[in-house]
Design an enzyme around this catalytic site. Structure first.
Site, short mmCIF file in Angstrom:
data_model
loop_
_atom_site.label_atom_id
_atom_site.label_comp_id
_atom_site.label_asym_id
_atom_site.label_seq_id
_atom_site.Cartn_x
_atom_site.Cartn_y
_atom_site.Cartn_z
N HIS A 1 9.41 10.77 -46.27
CA HIS A 1 8.55 10.09 -45.30
C HIS A 1 7.35 10.96 -44.92
O HIS A 1 6.25 10.44 -44.70
CB HIS A 1 9.35 9.71 -44.05
N HIS B 1 15.86 7.48 -54.87
CA HIS B 1 15.19 8.77 -54.95
C HIS B 1 15.46 9.47 -56.28
O HIS B 1 14.59 10.21 -56.77
CB HIS B 1 15.61 9.66 -53.79
#
Length: 310
Positions: free
Chosen positions: A77, A286
C-alpha cells in the site's frame, strides 16, 4: 518530468495487520537516483533494503522485501501511494518487521506524504517502455500479463466462486485517476479464511476499519459472538445486500477488484521505475504480482535501450 522526493521527514505509527505489533515509521527525503529503500532501525547495523524485485521475500499474505537478514513486510500500500504521487526517491525507517496496515489502503499514506511535501529534484525521471507481450500463469489458475501501450493502464478480474463477492472487474485508464479510483479501496478477505487465524489469536491488527470481511458461509450465533469480541464490538451482523460484516460500507460495488488494482500497482513499483504498458490480470495475488515484477525487471536489465526519460 523530474524525479521527486519529499521535502521533510515525517513520523507516524500504526499496527501491523498480521503481527498486531505497534510499529513506528519515519519517512525521510532521499537524494536523486537513490530509489525507494527501507531501513530496520530496531536491528543493529541494519543496511538499507532497496524496494526492488530481486529483494522480494515472503509473499504468502502480503509483499515483503529483504536483504542481509532484515525484512519488511506489507509494503504494497505504501508502494502504491509512492506510485500515485510519482515519488522516485524515499527512505523509510521502521522499527518492526511489518509495515502498519493503517486504513487498509493507500489513502492515509498519501496524506502523510503530502504532509511531508513533495519536491521536484533536478535529475530527470526514467521510465520503462515495454516492447513485447509478457505473461505469467500460476498453478492456482491466476495469471497476469502486459502488453505494449502508449501509456500505463490496468484491468483485472477477480472471481473466487462465491455468491457474496461474485465476479468483479475493475479498470484504471491511467495513473492520474488512481487517487480517486483505487487509493481508498480497502483490503478484503473471506471470513472462512481468517476464522482459523482468529481462533489462534493471529491477525491481531485486523479491524473492520481497515478491511472488508466477506461472509460466504452462514454463521452460528456463538461464532458471531466470538468474532464480535475479536473486533471489540458488542455484536456483528452480515449485511444481506453486500455479504460483508456489519459496520462496513462499500465505497464502490467493485471495491474488492479495485483494491486488487491497488495491490498490483504497488507491487509493480518493484521494477524500480514507472512502467509504460497495459497490464491485465485474473485473480492476482502478491506471489503472482511480484514474480511478474521480477520478469519485467529482468527484461528491463536486458533491454536498457527501452529506458526513457520524461
Amino acid at each position: 518530468m523530474n524525479q521527486k522526493s519529499i521535502q521533510r521527514s515525517i513520523e507516524f505509527q500504526g499496527t501491523g495487520l498480521h503481527t498486531g505489533r505497534l510499529v513506528h515509521v519515519r519517512l525521510l527525503p532521499a537524494d536523486a537516483d537513490t530509489g525507494i529503500r527501507f531501513i530496520r532501525t530496531d536491528l543493529p547495523q541494519s543496511k538499507p533494503i532497496p524496494a526492488l524485485a530481486p529483494n522480494v521475500g515472503d509473499t504468502s499474505r502480503s509483499t515483503s522485501v529483504q536483504c542481509d537478514g532484515a525484512a519488511v513486510g506489507t509494503i504494497e500500500h505504501l508502494m502504491a501511494a509512492i506510485a500515485i504521487l510519482g515519488i522516485s526517491n524515499l527512505t523509510i525507517e521502521t522499527d518492526g518487521a511489518e509495515f502498519p496496515i493503517l486504513d487498509g489502503c493507500s489513502q492515509q499514506l498519501i496524506g502523510y506524504l503530502r504532509q511531508a511535501g513533495i519536491r521536484e529534484q533536478e535529475a530527470t525521471a526514467p521510465y520503462f517502455i515495454l516492447d513485447r507481450h509478457l505473461r505469467l500463469e500460476m498453478p492456482n489458475g491466476s495469471w497476469i500479463e502486459a502488453f505494449s501501450s502508449d501509456h500505463f493502464e490496468m484491468e483485472l478480474t477477480v472471481d473466487y466462486h462465491t455468491k457474496v463477492l461474485g465476479r468483479q472487474t475493475a479498470r484504471l485508464q491511467n495513473l492520474e485517476e488512481a487517487e480517486t479510483a483505487i487509493a481508498g479501496c480497502r483490503t478484503f478477505c473471506f471470513l472462512h479464511e481468517i476464522w482459523p487465524l482468529i481462533q489462534n489469536n493471529l491477525i491481531n491488527g485486523g479491524s473492520l476499519d481497515n478491511a472488508m470481511v466477506y461472509v460466504a458461509q452462514p454463521l452460528h450465533e456463538d461464532e458471531k459472538q466470538k468474532i464480535a469480541e475479536f473486533f471489540h464490538l458488542e455484536n456483528i451482523e452480515v449485511d444481506e445486500s453486500t455479504g460483508i460484516l456489519s459496520n462496513t460500507r462499500l465505497q464502490f460495488d467493485n471495491e474488492a477488484a479495485r483494491h486488487k488494482l491497488l495491490d498490483v500497482l504497488g507491487d509493480m513499483q518493484l521494477i524500480g521505475m514507472p512502467l509504460q504498458a497495459k497490464i491485465r490480470a485474473y485473480c492476482p495475488g502478491h506471489a503472482a504480482n511480484t514474480r511478474f515484477a521480477q520478469l519485467i525487471y529482468n527484461h528491463l536489465q536486458a533491454e536498457p535501450a527501452h529506458i526513457h526519460t520524461f
